[in-house]
Design a protein around this motif. Structure first.
Motif, mmCIF file in Angstrom:
data_model
loop_
_atom_site.group_PDB
_atom_site.id
_atom_site.type_symbol
_atom_site.label_atom_id
_atom_site.label_comp_id
_atom_site.label_asym_id
_atom_site.label_seq_id
_atom_site.Cartn_x
_atom_site.Cartn_y
_atom_site.Cartn_z
ATOM 1 N N ASP A 1 0.827 -1.196 0.000
ATOM 2 C CA ASP A 1 0.000 0.000 0.000
ATOM 3 C C ASP A 1 0.869 1.256 0.000
ATOM 4 N N TYR A 2 1.941 1.249 0.780
ATOM 5 C CA TYR A 2 2.850 2.389 0.855
ATOM 6 C C TYR A 2 3.473 2.678 -0.512
ATOM 7 N N LEU A 3 3.918 1.643 -1.202
ATOM 8 C CA LEU A 3 4.529 1.822 -2.515
ATOM 9 C C LEU A 3 3.517 2.340 -3.529
ATOM 10 N N ASP A 4 2.281 1.857 -3.454
ATOM 11 C CA ASP A 4 1.232 2.348 -4.356
ATOM 12 C C ASP A 4 1.006 3.841 -4.148
ATOM 13 N N ARG A 5 0.969 4.255 -2.892
ATOM 14 C CA ARG A 5 0.775 5.670 -2.579
ATOM 15 C C ARG A 5 1.962 6.503 -3.064
ATOM 16 N N LEU A 6 3.154 5.986 -2.872
ATOM 17 C CA LEU A 6 4.350 6.722 -3.281
ATOM 18 C C LEU A 6 4.411 6.859 -4.803
ATOM 19 N N ARG A 7 3.982 5.839 -5.519
ATOM 20 C CA ARG A 7 3.948 5.930 -6.983
ATOM 21 C C ARG A 7 2.953 6.988 -7.447
ATOM 22 N N ARG A 8 1.793 7.038 -6.786
ATOM 23 C CA ARG A 8 0.805 8.060 -7.154
ATOM 24 C C ARG A 8 1.332 9.461 -6.832
ATOM 25 N N ALA A 9 1.973 9.596 -5.687
ATOM 26 C CA ALA A 9 2.502 10.904 -5.284
ATOM 27 C C ALA A 9 3.586 11.380 -6.242
ATOM 28 N N THR A 10 4.440 10.470 -6.676
ATOM 29 C CA THR A 10 5.499 10.830 -7.622
ATOM 30 C C THR A 10 4.902 11.274 -8.949
ATOM 31 N N ALA A 11 3.848 10.597 -9.394
ATOM 32 C CA ALA A 11 3.168 10.994 -10.629
ATOM 33 C C ALA A 11 2.477 12.350 -10.459
ATOM 34 N N TRP A 12 1.977 12.633 -9.259
ATOM 35 C CA TRP A 12 1.307 13.905 -8.954
ATOM 36 C C TRP A 12 2.242 15.090 -9.194
ATOM 37 N N VAL A 13 3.522 14.910 -8.945
ATOM 38 C CA VAL A 13 4.493 16.004 -9.093
ATOM 39 C C VAL A 13 4.484 16.565 -10.499
ATOM 40 N N TYR A 14 4.307 15.702 -11.494
ATOM 41 C CA TYR A 14 4.394 16.140 -12.895
ATOM 42 C C TYR A 14 3.436 17.285 -13.201
ATOM 43 N N ASP A 15 2.213 17.214 -12.667
ATOM 44 C CA ASP A 15 1.205 18.244 -12.935
ATOM 45 C C ASP A 15 1.128 19.303 -11.838
ATOM 46 N N HIS A 16 2.001 19.204 -10.823
ATOM 47 C CA HIS A 16 1.967 20.147 -9.702
ATOM 48 C C HIS A 16 3.384 20.574 -9.334
ATOM 49 N N GLN A 17 4.161 20.931 -10.335
ATOM 50 C CA GLN A 17 5.577 21.196 -10.097
ATOM 51 C C GLN A 17 5.811 22.407 -9.193
ATOM 52 N N GLU A 18 5.068 23.489 -9.422
ATOM 53 C CA GLU A 18 5.256 24.681 -8.595
ATOM 54 C C GLU A 18 4.776 24.433 -7.159
ATOM 55 N N GLU A 19 3.660 23.721 -7.025
ATOM 56 C CA GLU A 19 3.134 23.411 -5.695
ATOM 57 C C GLU A 19 4.120 22.547 -4.912
ATOM 58 N N TRP A 20 4.683 21.533 -5.588
ATOM 59 C CA TRP A 20 5.642 20.659 -4.927
ATOM 60 C C TRP A 20 6.921 21.411 -4.591
ATOM 61 N N ALA A 21 7.365 22.299 -5.468
ATOM 62 C CA ALA A 21 8.579 23.068 -5.211
ATOM 63 C C ALA A 21 8.430 23.936 -3.962
ATOM 64 N N LYS A 22 7.239 24.489 -3.744
ATOM 65 C CA LYS A 22 7.006 25.303 -2.554
ATOM 66 C C LYS A 22 7.111 24.454 -1.289
ATOM 67 N N VAL A 23 6.514 23.271 -1.329
ATOM 68 C CA VAL A 23 6.583 22.371 -0.180
ATOM 69 C C VAL A 23 8.017 21.925 0.065
ATOM 70 N N TRP A 24 8.696 21.574 -1.011
ATOM 71 C CA TRP A 24 10.079 21.075 -0.910
ATOM 72 C C TRP A 24 11.010 22.161 -0.387
ATOM 73 N N ALA A 25 10.831 23.377 -0.872
ATOM 74 C CA ALA A 25 11.659 24.485 -0.416
ATOM 75 C C ALA A 25 11.471 24.732 1.077
ATOM 76 N N LYS A 26 10.235 24.672 1.520
ATOM 77 C CA LYS A 26 9.957 24.882 2.942
ATOM 78 C C LYS A 26 10.560 23.766 3.785
ATOM 79 N N ASP A 27 10.458 22.537 3.302
ATOM 80 C CA ASP A 27 10.933 21.389 4.063
ATOM 81 C C ASP A 27 12.455 21.351 4.146
#
Length: 341
Positions: A241-267
């Motif tokens: 289940d964890y790997l399935d979620r991680l695969r979906r999250a990684t695919a999510w980045v493609y269409d949410h690059q600016e949103e992910w960059a903001k989270v990543w920068a903060k983290d």
């Protein structure tokens, strides 16, 4: 910040941020106290700053878990795999080279999932004023690199492509914060490194790319599990289940690059512009692929290269350190965009 990459304020996030490509490090690990989810099963997950937990949380993939996740944060791949070997971590993410060194040490690890992306963020950098224009000119020159990291193999492979060997250059084994200081102060002629460090140097105009790993290295990252966890039916189900979620999250980045960059920068405390450049160059290219025979063969090449250099003490059969049960209907590793050997 752009004027001085070597400033103390900038070295701090660089020291804290080691991506999945992580290098060899004896730095201590930190364990977060909280857990996500509910239920009787607790999955102990090894992570790196700005890694799996951050991307899962940003993509909303930590909701409605029927098991608990306890996160442990590591400075890099090698100590994370030491924890997997010690059964302190059930599963965790690393780059393409740390599993090879762990396998060479006879560690108890199993590669259970893989992602493929471009290797354009894996670079050999030279200062802006350098006269070098091709890799072959590095002969006899000093190059900084983190030992046991993906950049270590990229350096080996890039030199080989230019007709050189590792012994033809003066290798300086330095972790990223120290390598950055050496690079910006002119104490080394070049630096083999990965994103986001590549983006950091380029955005601050403190260096330029001599060569990239694109077409030279395999662009793979992995999730690695403890064999004991895979033998536990409940934990094995949680890992799926964890790997399935991680695969979906990684695919999510493609269409949410600016949103992910903001989270990543903060983290990670990186500047947003650096995080976004790294996301666009590297993170948004990753595609989940099967742990298959071509992938094993590609990793075997890395293992053989380090064995030949006597940096791994014994011959490694990388196929003994993979578990294909979670492949499902994933594409073959060679069918992913920009796939390379």
């Amino acid at each position: 910040m752009r004027r001085s990459l070597a400033s103390a304020a900038l070295l701090l996030p660089l020291a804290l941020l080691l991506t999945a490509c992580g290098g060899a490090s004896s730095a201590s690990t930190g364990t977060d106290g909280g857990t996500d989810g509910k239920g009787s099963v607790t999955l102990n997950v090894g992570d790196q700053k700005g890694g799996s937990e951050a991307i899962l949380r940003a993509a909303g993939e930590l909701d409605h878990l029927n098991y608990k996740i306890k996160w442990s944060t590591f400075t890099s791949g090698p100590p994370l795999l030491e924890a997997v070997n010690a059964k302190a971590v059930d599963v965790g993410g690393v780059g393409n080279t740390p599993p090879v060194f762990a396998a060479g040490a006879g560690s108890g690890i199993s590669v259970v999932a893989a992602w493929h992306g471009t290797s354009k963020g894996d670079t050999i950098l030279v200062p802006n004023g350098s006269k070098f224009t091709q890799t072959s000119q590095l002969k006899g020159r000093s190059v900084a690199v983190a030992q046991g990291s993906s950049a270590h193999y990229q350096l080996v492979a890039s030199l080989k492509a230019a007709g050189l060997s590792l012994s033809d250059v003066k290798v300086k084994y330095l972790q990223p914060a120290d390598a950055l200081a050496a690079f910006t102060s002119g104490k080394v002629d070049a630096w083999a490194v990965w994103d986001p460090y590549t983006s950091q140097v380029l955005q601050a105009k403190q260096g330029r790319v001599l060569t990239t790993g694109d077409g030279i290295t395999n662009g793979l990252t992995f999730q690695v599990a403890a064999p004991a966890a895979l033998k536990d039916a409940k934990k094995a189900a949680a890992i799926k289940d964890y790997l399935d979620r991680l695969r979906r999250a990684t695919a999510w980045v493609y269409d949410h690059q600016e949103e992910w960059a903001k989270v990543w920068a903060k983290d990670t405390r990186l500047p947003y512009e650096v995080a976004l450049a790294s996301v666009r160059r590297t993170n948004a290219t990753r595609v989940a692929v099967a742990v298959d025979q071509p992938l094993i063969a590609s990793e075997q090449k890395i293992a053989d290269a380090f064995t030949e250099l006597k940096l791994i003490p014994r011959k490694v059969d990388f196929g003994e350190f993979v578990d294909r049960r979670y492949n499902g209907n994933l594409p073959a590793s060679t069918s992913a965009p920009h796939a390379s050997s």
